[in-house]
Design a protein around this motif. Structure first.
Motif, PDB file in Angstrom:
ATOM      1  N   ASN C 130       0.824  -1.214   0.000  1.00  0.00           N
ATOM      2  CA  ASN C 130       0.000   0.000   0.000  1.00  0.00           C
ATOM      3  C   ASN C 130       0.860   1.267   0.000  1.00  0.00           C
ATOM      4  OD1 ASN C 130      -2.503   1.145  -0.055  1.00  0.00           O
ATOM      5  ND2 ASN C 130      -2.807   1.122   2.172  1.00  0.00           N
ATOM      6  N   ALA C 132       2.445   4.674  -1.486  1.00  0.00           N
ATOM      7  CA  ALA C 132       2.225   5.805  -2.396  1.00  0.00           C
ATOM      8  C   ALA C 132       3.457   6.706  -2.368  1.00  0.00           C
ATOM      9  CB  ALA C 132       0.995   6.591  -1.965  1.00  0.00           C
ATOM     10  N   ASN C 168      -1.312   5.996  -7.232  1.00  0.00           N
ATOM     11  CA  ASN C 168      -0.560   6.089  -5.981  1.00  0.00           C
ATOM     12  C   ASN C 168       0.560   7.133  -6.052  1.00  0.00           C
ATOM     13  OD1 ASN C 168      -1.864   4.210  -4.228  1.00  0.00           O
ATOM     14  ND2 ASN C 168      -1.148   2.596  -5.615  1.00  0.00           N
ATOM     15  N   PHE C 201      -4.398   9.810   0.738  1.00  0.00           N
ATOM     16  CA  PHE C 201      -3.165   9.026   0.966  1.00  0.00           C
ATOM     17  C   PHE C 201      -2.900   8.814   2.465  1.00  0.00           C
ATOM     18  CE2 PHE C 201      -0.619   9.946  -3.194  1.00  0.00           C
ATOM     19  CZ  PHE C 201      -1.622   9.326  -3.921  1.00  0.00           C
ATOM     20  N   ASP C 203      -4.024   6.825   4.634  1.00  0.00           N
ATOM     21  CA  ASP C 203      -3.883   5.444   5.119  1.00  0.00           C
ATOM     22  C   ASP C 203      -2.831   4.676   4.323  1.00  0.00           C
ATOM     23  OD1 ASP C 203      -5.234   5.491   2.781  1.00  0.00           O
ATOM     24  OD2 ASP C 203      -6.638   3.893   3.307  1.00  0.00           O
ATOM     25  N   LYS C 204      -2.075   5.392   3.532  1.00  0.00           N
ATOM     26  CA  LYS C 204      -1.033   4.720   2.735  1.00  0.00           C
ATOM     27  C   LYS C 204       0.317   4.810   3.444  1.00  0.00           C
ATOM     28  CE  LYS C 204      -3.515   4.575  -1.346  1.00  0.00           C
ATOM     29  NZ  LYS C 204      -3.584   3.625  -2.433  1.00  0.00           N
ATOM     30  N   ASN C 205       1.218   3.982   2.970  1.00  0.00           N
ATOM     31  CA  ASN C 205       2.609   4.114   3.384  1.00  0.00           C
ATOM     32  C   ASN C 205       3.305   5.038   2.396  1.00  0.00           C
ATOM     33  OD1 ASN C 205       2.706   2.284   5.682  1.00  0.00           O
ATOM     34  ND2 ASN C 205       2.270   0.673   4.184  1.00  0.00           N
ATOM     35  N   ILE C 206       3.681   6.176   2.863  1.00  0.00           N
ATOM     36  CA  ILE C 206       4.146   7.238   1.958  1.00  0.00           C
ATOM     37  C   ILE C 206       5.667   7.229   1.832  1.00  0.00           C
ATOM     38  CG2 ILE C 206       4.219   9.728   1.571  1.00  0.00           C
ATOM     39  CD1 ILE C 206       1.392   8.705   1.536  1.00  0.00           C
TER      40      ILE C 206
END
Lengths: 281, 281, 281, 281, 281, 281
Positions: C130, C132, C168, C201, C203-206
């Motif tokens: 997950n 982005a 993403n 974004f 809840d994403k892993n950035i």
């Protein structure tokens, strides 16, 4: 001075009068830079500003004044300092600034490192009561010491606070310092972000000290410690306009390091700021 | 140092060994520049030389030696100094140089202003008798004071002469100084223009001090006080070759100001000279 | 490291801890610049930022954090690359970034050209789902090839999009590219001009990638391809503040070319940005 | 080219003729710099020399020839290369140099990095037998690989030696390299320090390759790897005068990096050398 | 000048006396640069030399004289010129130089472009018979016109030859010019390569004109048209020493362009040359 | 042009067409700088913009146009001027601009000093009635003379006003001038601070003249007289966007001095502005 007919370019700052006695303001160069912690070079600041002054106009559209016609200032030249001895530099500065005020004139100092503002303020305190200092600067300058030395350009406002109290200090443009310095700023509420916050100083005798790094380094790269996130020129002018009606008894413009700024934009901008400050002195 | 596999570029001078204890020579950065009378900036000298060292070879064709394979030196990094206090800078330098010799190693100092050579020589005198100093320099550095200050980069050889006597000083490359300084030079015959004039020092313990402005500013522009009429690189190498068989107990290479030299030729040349001096230490 | 008492200046980025194992973040220099299409020089970027870091404070007034006291990061130094072989440079980078994450730490890459971000993202994808990428940049970097080469700094986001999908990717600050690149931007709506557009974004892993040319060249002249019309420093800080609560798993700050910026304002500003990004990692 | 009456400044190197077909010599720009191990920037070399050529005279007092009146050369402009792919750059160069010789003309290449000389020599070998290469250079350029890459500017003479044998290589001005490179130099006696040592090449077809760093960096600071101790301009001219009667079938002048040399002295000097080499081609 | 006690740095060239009337020599700045064909900037030459003079000693070891103690000169400052009108600049110069000689003093002009030497020589001819001009220069300066203009810095010696005849001109250091100019040089035998060739001028009244580009651009990069292959500093000093016993009635040192020379080595070297020429005037 | 297969980099401005006859717009370089009152160097402006154009994209995201695909312009190169004669420079310019319009094309001049705009406007007036000039500039340029000279870059708008009347002049960005100039501005209301104030010119034939110093010197340091307080790039773009639907019959972009701007940001920004102005011509 000579028997030649010329015409000659002046060696003084543009618009300066040749006569000390009849002038109201004395521009005094303070070319010292020995306690700065990063790049040195402000010792060439006053001469850099003087040289680039030929490229600016004597008329300021911001203040609708002409420093040649409307202002009466004398360019005293640059003091000569022994390098490596901060206390002697302060003594020499204080003595000359004292002489300016004993002659009933105002100082416009051009630096040189910020530490010398301490000498100017000390000299001024002999002639005025109820003095406040308004500082434009990127750095708090509130350290009590730096690597064990107490006389340092990053501690000049700490020293001044010992003389006049934090309540008589206003700081504008701060964006760099140690955690402890910012805690002092918060404690004494010295940081001003709105012009009206200065109104409490309206009945004070103001000494205005302007560290050029208050401007963003995009415009003012010629300083020892550039700090991104600073004022644009117009933003600074707005502050100076607001101060027009304050009782400014002296001022300095410090920390120009012209060798760093090889496009000379910093020196030219410093020359313009000298013009603007002359308009409000 | 980390768990990463790399490969990594070294942060040390090229060819330096990672271990202090097993090394014979210690490269010590001395980034101080507060008493210089013209442009400052030598505080960035040691780091400038270190950075540009990646562009040179470890092999010297002049001495047919490789500093990576044939020489065992450690790069201790740069001392940290409080700016604006020359005496403290001298104290810190002397203490660290003393520790180098107490560990049975030799110093290769990299400056920084020439004044610090005084501290190195003082430290060395504790460990060696019969010490002579061979100085490569454009300037006599024989002033007893400069604007009232006695600790100054233009008086370092005067201070050293008080310690070891003028008869133990050889000066090479001089071309600038006050009339009085040149009179001292003449009186004590310290200026050497032929290599054989150094032969009387063959049985001495030699401290070699190299002010980079001995080189012509065409090559070495990165110094505070450039003086035209200096040595070319090969000319200096010839002198160093002659010294190969002398008993050199320590050395320093001083006064690199890398910011002035924006082509980085000065820094690269200083890095090469460090390599060459390592070959004769 | 040595037996000398010092004090010594650090060779690391200011505030870095000496111990890899106990650190949470690894600053890794990536000095490669061989596919850039205009001026080269970013190979000296990491060292330039490291050197100028001595001029900044460890305390960030923007985030009220001190990277010396509040953050635990290790400066691994600069990778060494064979010049002229982009694939090998990517391989070396990926391997080392992988090792950072296999040790449970986060990357803060400092470049070097933007192409290397591809290697960092590839390494990260092994450890996170997950993912982005939020990109600050003047250029779209969406070319599938440049003069026939597919591995190029102007195509890094195209390559990354192949890995994680355009949905993403968020792009901020874009103002230069080919017509086709801007059509892709429009098609996938990757350009974000308001902070709230990033909320999807949360809840994403950035992975945060910051090409320094997102800043206006007035402040950040030290980049290979300056594009007028960029962000001021405060504008960029506002975006970083907004990202403070996002789940940032890694970051890089790329494309500093210090030789171009001879005033060193760019390097100093990059050092400050490294401090700010450390505060939100 | 247009219908305007002008007069117009030429966009070509000063003195170049507008017609390819009737010319004898083709000046070909080779702006590639991706394998250099230190500072890049030679990709701007040919254009830098071209621009500064307006400041020199077309008449050479050293050779008593005027390149406008006495020499018939065409300025083909600069090749366009894909960055980051050395083999493609070599292929493009070889193809164009081949076309120059297939048209019965001689090459005067202007670089760009020294690696491209390999392509020029390869092209020339198709048209000439008994070829020797005379190299002016500070560096041996005899490495078989550099950090694992075999196509590199520091190995170009090694590659050429594989083609024509060390006995057909003369090296002039060498002062930097690895120990192994200097052992090769010694083994094959490629280093020439006296002009007469070149006499054995009098019956050969000479390709002359001039790396600008053969000149001392005091004069030629605009190169990626400056090496102190090089030739002065007059010293180099003396060598070129000696070669006047040799059978020179092609030449190149490589490694100008104009951005490094901000005074433009390097570019102007390169332009003059192009003039001198045109006089002996 | 002011009532302040100082001490103050002088705004004049180092060692200058404050009194015009009692001086023997007048240093006159001639900041004009409008006819130069390549880079402009010599209009800042006199001020550049003046500023850097603080970095040199007043004592010349080459002539064993101190310009502070042994020479009596006045620094008149810089003339002010209307830009874009060469004839007016010549008129202003001639008038002021005339006034110097009418006061029984000698001129030391500091330029500024070489064309202005024409005005100085014209002024001098009113006061002296039997005048010869000794020119140190890289360029012949013998063009009758340049792009249709007759008043140009590359034709100043042609103009002077019309006044005093080629037989009264000696040219030293020439290495650039058109074919026709070198034919004139040969025809009139104006080029001198040995000092003794000047002996025929021993009974003449010599005006000495020194174009700084006679020095090699390695040392003197701060000129509009650098020409490799020039004199080193010591070589030039040897010529000046030879001229010590000639009857020099005036001199100028022209074509310093300090902005080009950002290391300031050129300006510092020009300041030293001013000192040396003061010693032989 | 040659028989070589290339590929070759163009010597023209990026995106220019090779054919004069079929083009609609002619880019004409005007490299003259002899009347400027401060630093010279704009004579290298057109070539500086041309060179840096390789670093920009042909597509403008601001105008959604591609100058390669959507615009048909020819790069005529740089005029050649005799230095030191302003009237001749004006004559040459006027003649060539006349020829552009006589061929039914539009001018895009690139300077060079602002005075030359006078020649362009004079040429245009032969072909159009009802002409207005919109000037972007930091300086009023309304002096009737400067140090006695009437042809000067600081008086170009005064001269133009004599031709078309002050009512046909709009000035944008002014922030420097003499008191008298600002009085003229006020009297004729030429200064426009809101875009709608230009609407009265919608039915006019507009000549657009853009002095690059209208931009703040933080971004545009490469000008002779930098004036802090200017436009940012986006601010200027907004004005150009507003002018998109005006009837612009010609334009110039003047006063780039690339040597001053050693980061090349100014040249790159000028190249971008040329692209944008091509989009609205």
């Amino acid at each position: 001075m000579s028997n030649l007919s010329g015409p000659f370019l002046s060696k003084d700052f543009i618009g300066a009068k040749a006569d000390f006695n009849s002038s109201n303001i004395v521009l005094l160069g303070m070319p010292y830079d020995c306690t700065c912690s990063n790049r040195a070079g402000t010792r060439f600041g006053p001469q850099g500003a003087r040289l680039e002054s030929v490229g600016i106009e004597t008329y300021s559209p911001y203040f609708d004044k002409d420093i040649d016609e409307d202002i009466n200032f004398f360019d005293a030249g640059d003091l000569e300092f022994p390098f490596g001895n901060a206390q002697k530099a302060l003594d020499i500065t204080k003595k000359n600034v004292d002489e300016i005020y004993s002659n009933g004139k105002k100082l416009l100092g051009v630096g040189g490192e910020h530490l010398l503002t301490l000498a100017s303020v000390e000299a001024v305190l002999k002639y005025f009561e109820n003095v406040a200092v308004i500082q434009f600067d990127a750095h708090c300058d509130l350290r009590s010491q730096y690597l064990g030395e107490s006389l340092t350009h990053s501690g000049v406002m700490y020293k001044i606070a010992q003389l006049i109290g934090y309540e008589n200090i206003a700081q504008i443009g701060l964006r760099s310092g140690e955690k402890e310095e910012f805690e002092t700023v918060k404690k004494y509420n010295t940081l001003k972000t709105k012009k009206e916050e200065l109104d409490c100083f309206k009945d004070k005798n103001i000494f205005l000290t302007l560290d050029l790094d208050v401007l963003d380094p995009s415009l003012m790269s010629g300083v020892g410690t550039p700090e991104a996130g600073g004022f644009g020129y117009v933003e600074l002018i707005e502050w100076l306009k607001y101060l027009k009606d304050f009782n400014i008894i002296g001022a300095d413009i410090m920390e120009l390091a012209p060798d760093i700024d090889i496009t000379k934009v910093s020196s030219a901008t410093c020359a313009k700021l000298i013009r603007e400050v002359l308009c409000i002195l």
